[in-house]
Design a protein around this motif. Structure first.
Motif, PDB file in Angstrom:
ATOM      1  N   ALA A 101       0.977  -1.167   0.595  1.00 60.71           N
ATOM      2  CA  ALA A 101      -0.169  -0.324   0.235  1.00 60.71           C
ATOM      3  C   ALA A 101       0.918   0.970  -0.109  1.00 60.71           C
ATOM      4  O   ALA A 101       1.822   1.135   0.324  1.00 60.71           O
ATOM      5  N   ILE A 102       0.444   2.096  -0.666  1.00 65.98           N
ATOM      6  CA  ILE A 102       1.080   2.877  -0.798  1.00 65.98           C
ATOM      7  C   ILE A 102       0.555   4.131  -0.193  1.00 65.98           C
ATOM      8  O   ILE A 102      -0.793   5.125  -1.307  1.00 65.98           O
ATOM      9  N   GLN A 103       0.899   5.696   0.138  1.00 68.52           N
ATOM     10  CA  GLN A 103       0.240   6.253   0.755  1.00 68.52           C
ATOM     11  C   GLN A 103       0.147   7.732  -0.460  1.00 68.52           C
ATOM     12  O   GLN A 103       1.453   8.110  -1.203  1.00 68.52           O
ATOM     13  N   PRO A 104      -0.262   8.732  -0.482  1.00 68.70           N
ATOM     14  CA  PRO A 104      -0.007  10.046  -1.286  1.00 68.70           C
ATOM     15  C   PRO A 104       1.079  10.657  -1.186  1.00 68.70           C
ATOM     16  O   PRO A 104       1.126  11.197   0.163  1.00 68.70           O
ATOM     17  N   GLY A 105       1.866  11.098  -1.783  1.00 72.39           N
ATOM     18  CA  GLY A 105       3.296  11.914  -2.114  1.00 72.39           C
ATOM     19  C   GLY A 105       4.411  10.580  -1.896  1.00 72.39           C
ATOM     20  O   GLY A 105       5.278  11.650  -1.469  1.00 72.39           O
ATOM     21  N   GLU A 106       4.130  10.109  -1.415  1.00 73.00           N
ATOM     22  CA  GLU A 106       5.594   8.883  -1.469  1.00 73.00           C
ATOM     23  C   GLU A 106       5.814   9.096  -3.310  1.00 73.00           C
ATOM     24  O   GLU A 106       5.174   8.184  -3.916  1.00 73.00           O
ATOM     25  N   GLU A 107       7.251   8.849  -3.216  1.00 76.55           N
ATOM     26  CA  GLU A 107       7.212   7.996  -4.503  1.00 76.55           C
ATOM     27  C   GLU A 107       7.805   6.639  -4.683  1.00 76.55           C
ATOM     28  O   GLU A 107       7.883   5.563  -4.358  1.00 76.55           O
ATOM     29  N   LEU A 108       7.906   6.093  -6.097  1.00 78.49           N
ATOM     30  CA  LEU A 108       7.207   4.941  -6.589  1.00 78.49           C
ATOM     31  C   LEU A 108       8.881   4.309  -6.666  1.00 78.49           C
ATOM     32  O   LEU A 108       9.241   4.909  -7.596  1.00 78.49           O
ATOM     33  N   PHE A 109       9.058   3.223  -6.875  1.00 76.74           N
ATOM     34  CA  PHE A 109      10.457   3.188  -6.806  1.00 76.74           C
ATOM     35  C   PHE A 109      10.161   1.006  -7.071  1.00 76.74           C
ATOM     36  O   PHE A 109       9.486   0.527  -6.662  1.00 76.74           O
ATOM     37  N   ILE A 110      10.826   0.867  -8.262  1.00 78.90           N
ATOM     38  CA  ILE A 110      11.117  -0.216  -8.777  1.00 78.90           C
ATOM     39  C   ILE A 110      12.523  -0.417  -8.735  1.00 78.90           C
ATOM     40  O   ILE A 110      13.576  -0.022  -8.925  1.00 78.90           O
ATOM     41  N   ASP A 111      12.972  -2.320  -8.906  1.00 78.34           N
ATOM     42  CA  ASP A 111      14.096  -2.509  -8.574  1.00 78.34           C
ATOM     43  C   ASP A 111      14.526  -2.601 -10.416  1.00 78.34           C
ATOM     44  O   ASP A 111      13.691  -3.655 -10.716  1.00 78.34           O
ATOM     45  N   TYR A 112      15.111  -1.762 -10.849  1.00 81.28           N
ATOM     46  CA  TYR A 112      15.529  -2.041 -12.450  1.00 81.28           C
ATOM     47  C   TYR A 112      15.930  -3.465 -12.432  1.00 81.28           C
ATOM     48  O   TYR A 112      16.271  -4.537 -13.677  1.00 81.28           O
ATOM     49  N   GLY A 113      16.945  -4.109 -12.103  1.00 83.02           N
ATOM     50  CA  GLY A 113      17.725  -4.967 -12.226  1.00 83.02           C
ATOM     51  C   GLY A 113      18.007  -5.348 -13.621  1.00 83.02           C
ATOM     52  O   GLY A 113      17.536  -6.532 -14.175  1.00 83.02           O
ATOM     53  N   LEU A 114      18.938  -4.439 -13.665  1.00 89.72           N
ATOM     54  CA  LEU A 114      19.353  -4.589 -15.641  1.00 89.72           C
ATOM     55  C   LEU A 114      20.554  -6.061 -14.970  1.00 89.72           C
ATOM     56  O   LEU A 114      21.430  -6.157 -14.862  1.00 89.72           O
ATOM     57  N   THR A 115      20.643  -6.449 -16.439  1.00 89.16           N
ATOM     58  CA  THR A 115      21.021  -7.448 -16.928  1.00 89.16           C
ATOM     59  C   THR A 115      22.039  -7.769 -18.061  1.00 89.16           C
ATOM     60  O   THR A 115      21.596  -6.854 -19.000  1.00 89.16           O
ATOM     61  N   VAL A 116      23.497  -6.582 -17.847  1.00 84.90           N
ATOM     62  CA  VAL A 116      24.772  -6.662 -18.640  1.00 84.90           C
ATOM     63  C   VAL A 116      25.141  -7.587 -19.568  1.00 84.90           C
ATOM     64  O   VAL A 116      25.578  -8.497 -19.145  1.00 84.90           O
ATOM     65  N   ALA A 117      24.937  -7.175 -20.654  1.00 81.31           N
ATOM     66  CA  ALA A 117      25.495  -8.496 -21.493  1.00 81.31           C
ATOM     67  C   ALA A 117      26.844  -8.405 -21.783  1.00 81.31           C
ATOM     68  O   ALA A 117      27.171  -7.364 -22.153  1.00 81.31           O
ATOM     69  N   GLY A 118      27.418  -8.677 -21.443  1.00 75.81           N
ATOM     70  CA  GLY A 118      29.433  -8.673 -21.703  1.00 75.81           C
ATOM     71  C   GLY A 118      29.927  -8.468 -21.070  1.00 75.81           C
ATOM     72  O   GLY A 118      29.521  -8.140 -19.211  1.00 75.81           O
TER      73      GLY A 118
END
Ligand code: ZN
Length: 149
Positions: A101-118
């Protein structure tokens, strides 16, 4: 008319961020992560000319969605190692859902979890350094499951 639940504005973490305007329930779908589907390498080359923001989202296929090309405000989501949102792939489309649950004013975040080739060079490591400040911060937006081509 449907009320806008999220908006992009200046973030204390980095550049612009995406913020809740209304209370959001766990599991709710918030926005599609739009952009051009391309290779990580091509997207990374573009990033260099747009210093200060990471507009790429890593797909399980190893390709990425580059939000700097045809993207929407989802591209402003910042990375956090303990995020409150997650990206769910449906075919080659990606939707952002709330984890908690997220309250008004909170920033939204995701885990990018980027995969690098090489090889992950110092340059790349620097470019994708994480400063989210979470106790479990792994100091990188990269997923740590690097693959080689
Ligand atoms: Zn972190």
């Amino acid at each position: 008319m449907r009320l806008r639940r999220i908006t992009a504005r200046r973030s204390s973490v980095h550049g612009k961020g995406l913020f809740a305007l209304l209370p959001i329930g766990a599991g709710e779908r918030l926005i599609e992560y739009k952009g051009e589907v391309t290779s990580w390498r091509r997207a990374a080359a573009r990033q260099r000319s747009e210093v200060g923001h990471t507009f790429v989202f890593g797909l399980s296929s190893g390709r990425v969605i580059d939000g700097s090309r045809g993207g929407n405000s989802a591209r402003f989501m910042n990375h956090a190692c303990t995020p409150n949102c997650e990206a769910i792939e449906t075919g080659d489309r990606v939707f952002i859902h709330a984890i908690t649950a997220i309250q008004p004013g909170e920033e939204l975040f995701i885990d990018y979890g980027l995969t690098v080739a090489g090889e992950i060079t110092d340059d790349i490591r620097e470019q994708y350094a994480c400063h989210c400040g979470a106790p479990a911060c792994r100091r990188s937006m990269l997923g740590g499951r690097a693959t080689s081509l």
